[in-house]
Design an enzyme around this catalytic site. Structure first.
Site, PDB file in Angstrom:
ATOM      1  N   GLY A 195     -13.877  30.099 -81.762  1.00 46.41           N
ATOM      2  CA  GLY A 195     -13.496  30.862 -80.577  1.00 46.41           C
ATOM      3  C   GLY A 195     -12.778  30.023 -79.545  1.00 46.41           C
ATOM      4  O   GLY A 195     -11.834  30.478 -78.895  1.00 46.41           O
ATOM      5  N   ASN A 196     -13.177  28.757 -79.386  1.00 46.31           N
ATOM      6  CA  ASN A 196     -12.526  27.892 -78.400  1.00 46.31           C
ATOM      7  C   ASN A 196     -11.080  27.614 -78.775  1.00 46.31           C
ATOM      8  O   ASN A 196     -10.203  27.484 -77.921  1.00 46.31           O
ATOM      9  CB  ASN A 196     -13.272  26.563 -78.270  1.00 46.31           C
ATOM     10  CG  ASN A 196     -14.612  26.735 -77.595  1.00 46.31           C
ATOM     11  OD1 ASN A 196     -14.942  27.802 -77.107  1.00 46.31           O
ATOM     12  ND2 ASN A 196     -15.391  25.670 -77.570  1.00 46.31           N
ATOM     13  N   LYS A 199     -21.164  23.357 -87.472  1.00 43.27           N
ATOM     14  CA  LYS A 199     -19.953  23.200 -88.278  1.00 43.27           C
ATOM     15  C   LYS A 199     -20.175  22.179 -89.395  1.00 43.27           C
ATOM     16  O   LYS A 199     -19.798  22.399 -90.555  1.00 43.27           O
ATOM     17  CB  LYS A 199     -18.776  22.782 -87.396  1.00 43.27           C
ATOM     18  CG  LYS A 199     -18.346  23.842 -86.399  1.00 43.27           C
ATOM     19  CD  LYS A 199     -17.270  23.340 -85.466  1.00 43.27           C
ATOM     20  CE  LYS A 199     -16.720  24.448 -84.584  1.00 43.27           C
ATOM     21  NZ  LYS A 199     -17.736  25.245 -83.893  1.00 43.27           N
ATOM     22  N   LYS A 215     -20.955  32.009 -87.083  1.00 44.65           N
ATOM     23  CA  LYS A 215     -19.805  32.358 -87.918  1.00 44.65           C
ATOM     24  C   LYS A 215     -19.545  31.319 -88.997  1.00 44.65           C
ATOM     25  O   LYS A 215     -19.092  31.647 -90.103  1.00 44.65           O
ATOM     26  CB  LYS A 215     -18.559  32.539 -87.061  1.00 44.65           C
ATOM     27  CG  LYS A 215     -18.008  31.232 -86.545  1.00 44.65           C
ATOM     28  CD  LYS A 215     -16.698  31.370 -85.837  1.00 44.65           C
ATOM     29  CE  LYS A 215     -16.088  30.025 -85.528  1.00 44.65           C
ATOM     30  NZ  LYS A 215     -17.024  28.944 -85.225  1.00 44.65           N
ATOM     31  N   LYS A 269     -28.184  30.846 -79.863  1.00 45.71           N
ATOM     32  CA  LYS A 269     -26.753  31.052 -80.072  1.00 45.71           C
ATOM     33  C   LYS A 269     -26.072  31.396 -78.752  1.00 45.71           C
ATOM     34  O   LYS A 269     -26.424  32.366 -78.088  1.00 45.71           O
ATOM     35  CB  LYS A 269     -26.530  32.188 -81.078  1.00 45.71           C
ATOM     36  CG  LYS A 269     -25.065  32.532 -81.323  1.00 45.71           C
ATOM     37  CD  LYS A 269     -24.332  31.417 -82.024  1.00 45.71           C
ATOM     38  CE  LYS A 269     -22.905  31.834 -82.381  1.00 45.71           C
ATOM     39  NZ  LYS A 269     -22.143  30.709 -82.948  1.00 45.71           N
TER      40      LYS A 269
END
Length: 311
Positions: free
Chosen positions: A9-10, A264, A206, A122
């Protein structure tokens, strides 16, 4: 090659205190131009974040006096999947005339007894200063935690078990369709004792969903694209250094922030450990170079890319 891309998103939609729709659409179009080259040469699945958008909609819903109760997070997740998926769908159609593109609202199965429901972690929504975050938490009963220099709302984030529509996604890939799916990790659902699905109040990571989906679709590569060029060893210390080619074993020996790079790295490691294929973390605008192995942090079983046989 079959490739799944998890867009942060960033990197795409930008983390802002007051997100602007026009700016977000422009950012999506720029991101898609970067991905168009991959789509021309590979089977491509695109997933994306939705944290800022779903949190903003949750705030609007909570403060809407016309509603008897706020919309639940599963409905808000579906809403943001449709919105961001539409932006990406149109941008890809404009960038690749004649290529078939499909944006799907997908559901992700989770366990009703996942411990995450008792420990929200989250990040969602805009960023706030500490005082404003504390005020909103008291007013709406939110859980809030620090995210870098700011504070944000946190919600439960259960582990994904399966994307319900996996078979349909696989079929579309077989017909060379670019598939946009699992936005924000997918709409979180559980299955009851009768086999029926129902939504739950949560947001799924995600990257975890992308890793799981990449395995289920037998993808050759998982690209986790964000706004940093590489994973950093010793981030924030005088001895920090970039990590180029590495293995899951080497990454797991290091510490990474739980709310940002940690998920990640975990998603990349799990995919490589399970499949023996390649995962990478790096900048969105270097996507093609990352797949070639000349940019980003490349994670493989033997720290080499292209892969040599590990059999």
């Amino acid at each position: 090659m079959r490739v799944i891309v998890a867009l942060g998103g960033n990197a795409v939609l930008q983390r802002q205190q007051k997100p602007d729709a026009h700016t977000q659409v422009a950012n999506v179009a720029a991101a898609v131009r970067t991905l168009a080259g991959l789509a021309e040469r590979h089977e491509l699945v695109i997933t994306h974040g939705n944290g800022p958008q779903v949190g903003l909609l949750a705030l609007e819903s909570a403060t809407d006096h016309h509603l008897t109760r706020p919309y639940p997070f599963d409905a808000l997740g579906a809403q943001t999947q449709g919105m961001i998926g539409y932006w990406m769908l149109q941008a890809l159609q404009n960038a690749l005339p004649g290529r078939q593109v499909l944006a799907m609202v997908t559901q992700t199965l989770v366990s009703a007894v996942d411990p995450a429901f008792d420990d929200p972690g989250k990040f969602v929504g805009p960023v706030y200063d500490r005082d404003e975050a504390a005020k909103l938490a008291e007013e709406y009963g939110w859980s809030v935690k620090q995210d870098g220099d700011y504070w944000r709302r946190v919600v439960p984030s259960p582990a994904p078990q399966r994307v319900v529509e996996t078979r349909l996604i696989r079929r579309m890939l077989g017909e060379r369709v670019i598939v946009i799916c699992a936005g924000g990790g997918g709409v979180p659902v559980i299955r009851d004792e009768h086999g029926r699905l129902s939504g739950v109040e949560a947001v799924i990571d995600k990257d975890a969903t992308a890793s799981m989906l990449a395995e289920a679709l037998e993808c050759d590569a998982l690209l986790i694209l964000t706004d940093v060029p590489r994973v950093m060893r010793g981030f924030g210390t005088p001895a920090q250094s970039e990590i180029g080619h590495t293995t899951p074993h080497e990454l797991r020996a290091l510490d990474f922030p739980a709310g940002s790079m940690g998920p990640k790295v975990e998603a990349a490691c799990r995919f490589v450990e399970t499949t023996g294929d390649m995962a990478a973390i790096g900048r969105l605008d270097q996507a093609e170079q990352i797949l070639e192995g000349s940019a980003g942090t490349i994670v493989t079983p033997n720290a080499r890319w292209p892969l040599t046989s590990t059999l």
